[in-house]
Design a protein around this motif. Structure first.
Motif, short mmCIF file in Angstrom:
data_model
loop_
_atom_site.label_atom_id
_atom_site.label_comp_id
_atom_site.label_asym_id
_atom_site.label_seq_id
_atom_site.Cartn_x
_atom_site.Cartn_y
_atom_site.Cartn_z
N UNK A 105 0.82 -1.22 0.00
CA UNK A 105 0.00 0.00 0.00
C UNK A 105 0.85 1.27 0.00
N UNK A 106 2.13 1.10 -0.24
CA UNK A 106 3.06 2.24 -0.10
C UNK A 106 2.70 3.41 -1.00
N UNK A 107 1.99 3.16 -2.09
CA UNK A 107 1.65 4.26 -2.99
C UNK A 107 0.40 5.02 -2.58
N UNK A 108 -0.36 4.50 -1.60
CA UNK A 108 -1.56 5.21 -1.14
C UNK A 108 -1.14 6.50 -0.46
N UNK A 109 -1.97 7.54 -0.66
CA UNK A 109 -1.58 8.87 -0.17
C UNK A 109 -1.22 8.90 1.31
N UNK A 110 -2.10 8.33 2.14
CA UNK A 110 -1.85 8.44 3.59
C UNK A 110 -0.65 7.61 4.02
N UNK A 111 -0.44 6.47 3.35
CA UNK A 111 0.73 5.64 3.68
C UNK A 111 2.00 6.39 3.26
N UNK A 112 1.94 6.98 2.07
CA UNK A 112 3.09 7.73 1.56
C UNK A 112 3.42 8.90 2.50
N UNK A 113 2.34 9.52 3.06
CA UNK A 113 2.56 10.63 3.98
C UNK A 113 3.25 10.14 5.26
N UNK A 114 2.77 8.99 5.76
CA UNK A 114 3.40 8.41 6.96
C UNK A 114 4.85 8.00 6.71
N UNK A 115 5.11 7.61 5.46
CA UNK A 115 6.47 7.16 5.11
C UNK A 115 7.36 8.32 4.68
N UNK A 116 6.89 9.51 4.93
CA UNK A 116 7.62 10.74 4.62
C UNK A 116 8.03 10.80 3.14
N UNK A 117 7.09 10.43 2.29
CA UNK A 117 7.32 10.55 0.85
C UNK A 117 8.14 9.43 0.23
#
Lengths: 168, 216
Positions: free
Chosen positions: B183-195
Protein backbone atom coordinates in the motif's frame (compact mmCIF):
# COMPACT_ATOMS: atom_id res chain seq x y z
CA UNK A 1 56.07 -1.71 8.25
CA UNK A 2 52.35 -0.96 8.04
CA UNK A 3 53.00 1.69 5.39
CA UNK A 4 54.88 -0.85 3.29
CA UNK A 5 51.96 -3.28 3.55
CA UNK A 6 49.51 -0.54 2.60
CA UNK A 7 51.65 0.46 -0.36
CA UNK A 8 51.89 -3.12 -1.54
CA UNK A 9 48.09 -3.64 -1.20
CA UNK A 10 47.52 -0.40 -3.05
CA UNK A 11 49.90 -1.50 -5.83
CA UNK A 12 48.14 -4.88 -6.06
CA UNK A 13 44.82 -3.15 -6.29
CA UNK A 14 45.94 -0.78 -9.04
CA UNK A 15 47.45 -3.72 -10.93
CA UNK A 16 44.12 -5.54 -10.66
CA UNK A 17 42.18 -2.50 -11.92
CA UNK A 18 44.58 -2.16 -14.84
CA UNK A 19 44.14 -5.83 -15.73
CA UNK A 20 40.37 -6.01 -15.46
CA UNK A 21 39.33 -2.49 -16.38
CA UNK A 22 37.61 -3.88 -19.51
CA UNK A 23 35.01 -5.66 -17.35
CA UNK A 24 34.39 -2.51 -15.33
CA UNK A 25 33.98 -0.32 -18.43
CA UNK A 26 31.61 -2.69 -20.20
CA UNK A 27 29.36 -3.09 -17.19
CA UNK A 28 29.37 0.64 -16.39
CA UNK A 29 28.62 1.41 -20.01
CA UNK A 30 25.66 -0.98 -20.08
CA UNK A 31 24.10 0.54 -16.97
CA UNK A 32 24.63 4.23 -17.60
CA UNK A 33 22.56 6.76 -19.46
CA UNK A 34 25.28 9.25 -20.39
CA UNK A 35 29.06 9.49 -20.46
CA UNK A 36 28.97 11.57 -17.26
CA UNK A 37 26.85 8.92 -15.59
CA UNK A 38 29.31 6.30 -16.84
CA UNK A 39 32.23 8.15 -15.25
CA UNK A 40 30.42 8.30 -11.91
CA UNK A 41 29.60 4.63 -12.13
CA UNK A 42 33.18 3.55 -12.96
CA UNK A 43 34.32 5.56 -9.94
CA UNK A 44 31.69 3.96 -7.69
CA UNK A 45 32.68 0.48 -8.84
CA UNK A 46 36.39 1.15 -8.20
CA UNK A 47 35.63 2.48 -4.71
CA UNK A 48 33.53 -0.57 -3.87
CA UNK A 49 36.21 -2.89 -5.26
CA UNK A 50 38.74 -1.16 -3.06
CA UNK A 51 36.65 -1.40 0.09
CA UNK A 52 35.98 -5.10 -0.58
CA UNK A 53 39.55 -5.83 -1.70
CA UNK A 54 40.64 -7.25 1.66
CA UNK A 55 37.64 -9.60 1.84
CA UNK A 56 38.19 -11.46 -1.41
CA UNK A 57 37.20 -15.09 -1.00
CA UNK A 58 39.67 -17.28 -2.96
CA UNK A 59 37.13 -20.09 -3.29
CA UNK A 60 35.70 -18.08 -6.21
CA UNK A 61 37.55 -16.96 -9.31
CA UNK A 62 38.85 -13.41 -9.12
CA UNK A 63 36.73 -12.43 -12.13
CA UNK A 64 33.60 -13.76 -10.35
CA UNK A 65 34.38 -11.40 -7.49
CA UNK A 66 34.82 -8.46 -9.87
CA UNK A 67 31.65 -9.25 -11.85
CA UNK A 68 29.59 -9.54 -8.68
CA UNK A 69 30.77 -6.23 -7.27
CA UNK A 70 30.58 -4.35 -10.57
CA UNK A 71 27.09 -5.68 -11.32
CA UNK A 72 25.76 -5.08 -7.80
CA UNK A 73 27.05 -1.51 -7.77
CA UNK A 74 25.79 -0.86 -11.30
CA UNK A 75 22.28 -2.22 -10.72
CA UNK A 76 22.00 -0.24 -7.49
CA UNK A 77 23.30 2.90 -9.21
CA UNK A 78 20.92 2.40 -12.12
CA UNK A 79 17.89 2.02 -9.86
CA UNK A 80 18.68 5.04 -7.80
CA UNK A 81 16.78 8.16 -8.70
CA UNK A 82 18.17 10.37 -5.99
CA UNK A 83 21.20 12.54 -6.71
CA UNK A 84 24.24 10.48 -5.86
CA UNK A 85 26.86 13.17 -6.24
CA UNK A 86 27.04 13.72 -2.48
CA UNK A 87 28.45 10.24 -1.98
CA UNK A 88 31.35 10.50 -4.40
CA UNK A 89 34.76 11.66 -3.27
CA UNK A 90 35.40 15.29 -3.98
CA UNK A 91 38.21 15.44 -6.49
CA UNK A 92 39.67 18.37 -8.24
CA UNK A 93 40.93 16.08 -10.96
CA UNK A 94 38.87 13.46 -12.71
CA UNK A 95 39.62 9.81 -12.07
CA UNK A 96 38.00 8.87 -15.35
CA UNK A 97 38.14 10.78 -18.55
CA UNK A 98 35.97 9.67 -21.40
CA UNK A 99 37.55 11.82 -24.06
CA UNK A 100 35.16 10.74 -26.75
CA UNK A 101 31.57 9.82 -26.23
CA UNK A 102 30.96 6.14 -26.68
CA UNK A 103 28.35 6.71 -29.34
CA UNK A 104 30.84 8.56 -31.56
CA UNK A 105 33.06 5.53 -31.77
CA UNK A 106 30.50 2.86 -32.34
CA UNK A 107 30.07 0.85 -35.46
CA UNK A 108 26.52 -0.02 -36.46
CA UNK A 109 26.71 -3.57 -35.06
CA UNK A 110 28.03 -2.41 -31.73
CA UNK A 111 25.43 0.33 -31.56
CA UNK A 112 22.65 -2.17 -32.26
CA UNK A 113 23.93 -4.67 -29.72
CA UNK A 114 24.36 -2.00 -27.05
CA UNK A 115 20.86 -0.71 -27.81
CA UNK A 116 19.44 -4.21 -27.40
CA UNK A 117 21.25 -4.77 -24.12
CA UNK A 118 19.92 -1.51 -22.75
CA UNK A 119 16.39 -2.61 -23.57
CA UNK A 120 16.73 -5.60 -21.24
CA UNK A 121 15.77 -5.35 -17.58
CA UNK A 122 18.57 -5.10 -15.01
CA UNK A 123 18.90 -8.81 -14.27
CA UNK A 124 18.73 -10.05 -17.85
CA UNK A 125 21.18 -7.32 -18.82
CA UNK A 126 23.65 -8.71 -16.28
CA UNK A 127 23.16 -12.20 -17.68
CA UNK A 128 23.69 -11.00 -21.24
CA UNK A 129 26.91 -9.15 -20.36
CA UNK A 130 28.27 -12.25 -18.64
CA UNK A 131 27.36 -14.37 -21.65
CA UNK A 132 28.85 -11.98 -24.17
CA UNK A 133 32.06 -11.84 -22.13
CA UNK A 134 32.42 -15.57 -22.82
CA UNK A 135 31.75 -16.83 -19.29
CA UNK A 136 30.63 -20.44 -18.88
CA UNK A 137 27.10 -21.20 -17.69
CA UNK A 138 28.55 -22.37 -14.37
CA UNK A 139 30.43 -19.09 -13.96
CA UNK A 140 27.28 -17.07 -14.78
CA UNK A 141 25.35 -19.17 -12.29
CA UNK A 142 27.96 -18.36 -9.60
CA UNK A 143 27.80 -14.63 -10.23
CA UNK A 144 24.00 -14.40 -10.30
CA UNK A 145 23.05 -17.25 -7.96
CA UNK A 146 20.63 -18.92 -10.38
CA UNK A 147 20.74 -22.54 -11.57
CA UNK A 148 22.92 -23.54 -14.52
CA UNK A 149 19.88 -24.82 -16.45
CA UNK A 150 18.11 -21.49 -15.84
CA UNK A 151 21.15 -19.71 -17.31
CA UNK A 152 20.93 -21.83 -20.46
CA UNK A 153 17.18 -21.26 -20.84
CA UNK A 154 17.48 -17.52 -20.37
CA UNK A 155 20.36 -17.16 -22.81
CA UNK A 156 18.55 -19.00 -25.56
CA UNK A 157 15.41 -16.92 -24.90
CA UNK A 158 17.39 -13.69 -25.18
CA UNK A 159 19.10 -14.90 -28.34
CA UNK A 160 15.73 -15.77 -29.87
CA UNK A 161 14.48 -12.30 -29.02
CA UNK A 162 17.58 -10.82 -30.61
CA UNK A 163 17.13 -12.87 -33.78
CA UNK A 164 13.50 -11.82 -33.98
CA UNK A 165 14.43 -8.19 -33.51
CA UNK A 166 17.06 -8.13 -36.23
CA UNK A 167 14.95 -10.10 -38.69
CA UNK A 168 12.65 -7.08 -38.90
CA UNK B 1 24.04 -8.13 -37.35
CA UNK B 2 25.56 -11.61 -37.14
CA UNK B 3 23.67 -13.16 -34.22
CA UNK B 4 26.01 -16.16 -34.06
CA UNK B 5 28.98 -13.86 -33.70
CA UNK B 6 27.69 -11.68 -30.89
CA UNK B 7 30.69 -12.26 -28.63
CA UNK B 8 33.01 -11.01 -31.34
CA UNK B 9 30.97 -7.80 -31.76
CA UNK B 10 31.00 -7.41 -28.00
CA UNK B 11 34.78 -7.70 -27.76
CA UNK B 12 35.09 -4.98 -30.40
CA UNK B 13 32.88 -2.88 -28.15
CA UNK B 14 35.34 -3.47 -25.29
CA UNK B 15 38.25 -2.32 -27.45
CA UNK B 16 36.40 0.87 -28.35
CA UNK B 17 35.57 1.51 -24.71
CA UNK B 18 39.18 0.98 -23.65
CA UNK B 19 40.21 3.57 -26.20
CA UNK B 20 37.59 6.11 -25.24
CA UNK B 21 38.05 5.94 -21.47
CA UNK B 22 41.23 6.89 -19.71
CA UNK B 23 41.58 5.79 -16.16
CA UNK B 24 43.79 8.15 -14.23
CA UNK B 25 45.80 5.51 -12.35
CA UNK B 26 48.22 8.10 -11.05
CA UNK B 27 45.35 9.86 -9.33
CA UNK B 28 44.09 6.53 -7.99
CA UNK B 29 47.50 6.04 -6.38
CA UNK B 30 47.32 9.41 -4.68
CA UNK B 31 43.70 9.36 -3.52
CA UNK B 32 43.03 7.60 -0.29
CA UNK B 33 40.02 5.69 -1.55
CA UNK B 34 39.47 4.27 1.89
CA UNK B 35 38.31 7.68 3.07
CA UNK B 36 35.53 7.69 0.50
CA UNK B 37 32.15 7.84 2.10
CA UNK B 38 30.25 4.66 1.59
CA UNK B 39 26.61 4.88 0.57
CA UNK B 40 25.72 2.60 3.43
CA UNK B 41 27.52 4.63 6.09
CA UNK B 42 24.70 7.15 6.52
CA UNK B 43 22.13 4.37 6.81
CA UNK B 44 24.26 2.65 9.43
CA UNK B 45 24.53 5.89 11.37
CA UNK B 46 20.79 6.57 11.27
CA UNK B 47 20.05 3.11 12.60
CA UNK B 48 22.81 3.21 15.18
CA UNK B 49 21.51 6.55 16.50
CA UNK B 50 17.92 5.25 16.53
CA UNK B 51 19.11 2.21 18.44
CA UNK B 52 21.09 4.33 20.92
CA UNK B 53 18.13 6.67 21.47
CA UNK B 54 15.60 3.88 22.07
CA UNK B 55 18.05 2.03 24.30
CA UNK B 56 18.32 5.11 26.51
CA UNK B 57 14.51 5.42 26.49
CA UNK B 58 14.08 1.72 27.26
CA UNK B 59 16.50 1.70 30.19
CA UNK B 60 15.04 4.94 31.56
CA UNK B 61 11.55 3.43 31.57
CA UNK B 62 12.91 0.22 33.07
CA UNK B 63 14.51 2.30 35.84
CA UNK B 64 11.23 4.17 36.31
CA UNK B 65 9.38 0.84 36.64
CA UNK B 66 11.76 -0.50 39.26
CA UNK B 67 11.82 2.70 41.29
CA UNK B 68 8.02 2.97 41.32
CA UNK B 69 7.45 -0.54 42.53
CA UNK B 70 4.85 -1.56 43.81
CA UNK B 71 2.41 1.19 42.69
CA UNK B 72 0.46 -0.77 40.08
CA UNK B 73 -0.44 2.02 37.63
CA UNK B 74 3.17 3.31 37.47
CA UNK B 75 4.65 -0.15 37.16
CA UNK B 76 2.23 -1.20 34.40
CA UNK B 77 2.76 2.09 32.49
CA UNK B 78 6.54 1.76 32.90
CA UNK B 79 6.48 -1.84 31.68
CA UNK B 80 4.39 -0.96 28.61
CA UNK B 81 6.79 1.82 27.63
CA UNK B 82 9.86 -0.32 28.35
CA UNK B 83 8.48 -3.08 26.12
CA UNK B 84 7.62 -0.61 23.36
CA UNK B 85 11.11 0.93 23.36
CA UNK B 86 12.55 -2.58 23.49
CA UNK B 87 10.59 -3.65 20.40
CA UNK B 88 11.80 -0.60 18.48
CA UNK B 89 15.38 -1.28 19.60
CA UNK B 90 15.02 -4.84 18.36
CA UNK B 91 13.81 -3.48 14.99
CA UNK B 92 16.84 -1.18 14.78
CA UNK B 93 19.18 -4.09 15.59
CA UNK B 94 17.55 -6.21 12.87
CA UNK B 95 17.86 -3.35 10.39
CA UNK B 96 21.52 -2.78 11.33
CA UNK B 97 22.23 -6.50 10.95
CA UNK B 98 20.61 -6.45 7.52
CA UNK B 99 22.71 -3.49 6.40
CA UNK B 100 25.95 -4.86 7.82
CA UNK B 101 25.34 -8.23 6.16
CA UNK B 102 25.26 -6.67 2.70
CA UNK B 103 28.41 -7.71 0.96
CA UNK B 104 28.68 -6.38 -2.57
CA UNK B 105 30.83 -9.32 -3.56
CA UNK B 106 27.88 -11.65 -2.92
CA UNK B 107 25.76 -13.15 -5.72
CA UNK B 108 23.80 -10.49 -7.59
CA UNK B 109 20.26 -11.77 -6.96
CA UNK B 110 20.99 -12.16 -3.23
CA UNK B 111 22.60 -8.73 -2.73
CA UNK B 112 19.91 -6.95 -4.72
CA UNK B 113 17.21 -8.60 -2.63
CA UNK B 114 18.98 -7.57 0.58
CA UNK B 115 19.17 -3.97 -0.64
CA UNK B 116 15.46 -3.90 -1.41
CA UNK B 117 14.71 -5.36 2.03
CA UNK B 118 16.55 -2.45 3.65
CA UNK B 119 14.31 -0.01 1.77
CA UNK B 120 11.15 -1.86 2.70
CA UNK B 121 12.15 -2.12 6.40
CA UNK B 122 10.99 1.49 6.99
CA UNK B 123 7.38 0.22 6.81
CA UNK B 124 7.99 -2.38 9.50
CA UNK B 125 9.68 0.23 11.69
CA UNK B 126 6.68 2.51 11.43
CA UNK B 127 4.31 -0.35 12.24
CA UNK B 128 6.22 -1.07 15.43
CA UNK B 129 6.25 2.57 16.47
CA UNK B 130 2.47 2.84 15.95
CA UNK B 131 1.81 -0.04 18.32
CA UNK B 132 2.05 2.46 21.18
CA UNK B 133 -1.14 4.28 20.09
CA UNK B 134 -3.66 2.34 22.20
CA UNK B 135 -1.25 2.54 25.13
CA UNK B 136 -0.72 6.29 24.99
CA UNK B 137 -2.27 6.48 28.43
CA UNK B 138 0.96 4.93 29.72
CA UNK B 139 2.80 8.00 28.43
CA UNK B 140 0.33 10.34 30.13
CA UNK B 141 0.66 8.47 33.43
CA UNK B 142 4.46 8.54 33.42
CA UNK B 143 4.88 12.12 32.13
CA UNK B 144 2.36 13.57 34.59
CA UNK B 145 4.02 11.76 37.44
CA UNK B 146 7.55 12.83 36.47
CA UNK B 147 6.78 16.45 35.58
CA UNK B 148 3.95 17.38 37.96
CA UNK B 149 4.05 14.60 40.52
CA UNK B 150 0.41 13.90 39.68
CA UNK B 151 -1.14 10.45 39.66
CA UNK B 152 -3.53 10.79 36.73
CA UNK B 153 -5.24 7.48 37.48
CA UNK B 154 -6.32 8.73 40.90
CA UNK B 155 -7.66 11.99 39.43
CA UNK B 156 -9.26 10.75 36.23
CA UNK B 157 -12.54 8.97 35.77
CA UNK B 158 -11.71 5.24 35.32
CA UNK B 159 -14.30 4.96 32.52
CA UNK B 160 -12.54 7.74 30.62
CA UNK B 161 -9.21 5.99 31.05
CA UNK B 162 -10.57 2.69 29.69
CA UNK B 163 -12.31 4.47 26.82
CA UNK B 164 -9.07 6.21 25.87
CA UNK B 165 -7.52 2.81 25.33
CA UNK B 166 -10.46 1.10 23.67
CA UNK B 167 -11.15 3.92 21.24
CA UNK B 168 -7.70 3.61 19.70
CA UNK B 169 -7.50 -0.18 19.48
CA UNK B 170 -9.55 -0.54 16.29
CA UNK B 171 -7.86 2.32 14.36
CA UNK B 172 -4.47 0.90 15.38
CA UNK B 173 -5.36 -2.57 14.10
CA UNK B 174 -6.64 -1.01 10.87
CA UNK B 175 -3.47 1.09 10.40
CA UNK B 176 -1.26 -1.90 11.26
CA UNK B 177 -2.96 -4.07 8.66
CA UNK B 178 -2.99 -1.43 5.95
CA UNK B 179 0.48 -0.12 6.56
CA UNK B 180 2.21 -2.61 4.32
CA UNK B 181 4.67 -2.27 1.42
CA UNK B 182 1.92 -3.13 -1.07
CA UNK B 183 0.00 0.00 0.00
CA UNK B 184 3.06 2.24 -0.10
CA UNK B 185 1.65 4.26 -2.99
CA UNK B 186 -1.56 5.21 -1.14
CA UNK B 187 -1.58 8.87 -0.17
CA UNK B 188 -1.85 8.44 3.59
CA UNK B 189 0.73 5.64 3.68
CA UNK B 190 3.09 7.73 1.56
CA UNK B 191 2.56 10.63 3.98
CA UNK B 192 3.40 8.41 6.96
CA UNK B 193 6.47 7.16 5.11
CA UNK B 194 7.62 10.74 4.62
CA UNK B 195 7.32 10.55 0.85
CA UNK B 196 9.25 7.28 0.49
CA UNK B 197 6.19 5.38 -0.70
CA UNK B 198 7.09 5.19 -4.38
CA UNK B 199 10.62 3.99 -3.57
CA UNK B 200 9.25 1.24 -1.34
CA UNK B 201 6.78 0.28 -4.02
CA UNK B 202 9.59 0.09 -6.57
CA UNK B 203 11.67 -1.98 -4.18
CA UNK B 204 8.75 -4.35 -3.72
CA UNK B 205 8.31 -4.70 -7.49
CA UNK B 206 12.02 -5.27 -8.01
CA UNK B 207 11.95 -8.03 -5.37
CA UNK B 208 9.21 -9.72 -7.41
CA UNK B 209 11.25 -9.30 -10.61
CA UNK B 210 14.29 -10.93 -8.95
CA UNK B 211 12.16 -13.83 -7.72
CA UNK B 212 10.77 -14.31 -11.22
CA UNK B 213 14.27 -14.14 -12.68
CA UNK B 214 15.51 -16.77 -10.24
CA UNK B 215 12.68 -19.13 -11.07
CA UNK B 216 13.34 -18.92 -14.78
Amino acid sequence: MKTNETNSTSADFIGMIEKYKGIIYKIANAYSRSSEDQEDLVQEIILQLWSSFGNYDPKYKFTTWIYRIALNVSITHYRKDVVRKKYTIPMTEQLIDSSATVEDNQTEDIRQLRGFIQELDEMNRALMILYLDGNSHQEISNVLNISVSNVGTKISRIKDKLKEKFKK
Amino acid sequence: MDIENLQNTWSKHEEKLQKSINLNLELLKRVNVKSAKSKMTSLIWINALTLAFYQIVMWSFAYYTVTHWPTVQFVVAGLILTTWAGIISYGAIKQLKLILEIDYSGPVTLVQKQLQKVKIAIVHFLRMALMILPFHMAFLIVINEILFNVDIIKLADPVWVILQTLVLILPTIWIYRNLSPKNANKKWVNWLLQGNGSQINEAQNFMKEIEKFKLG
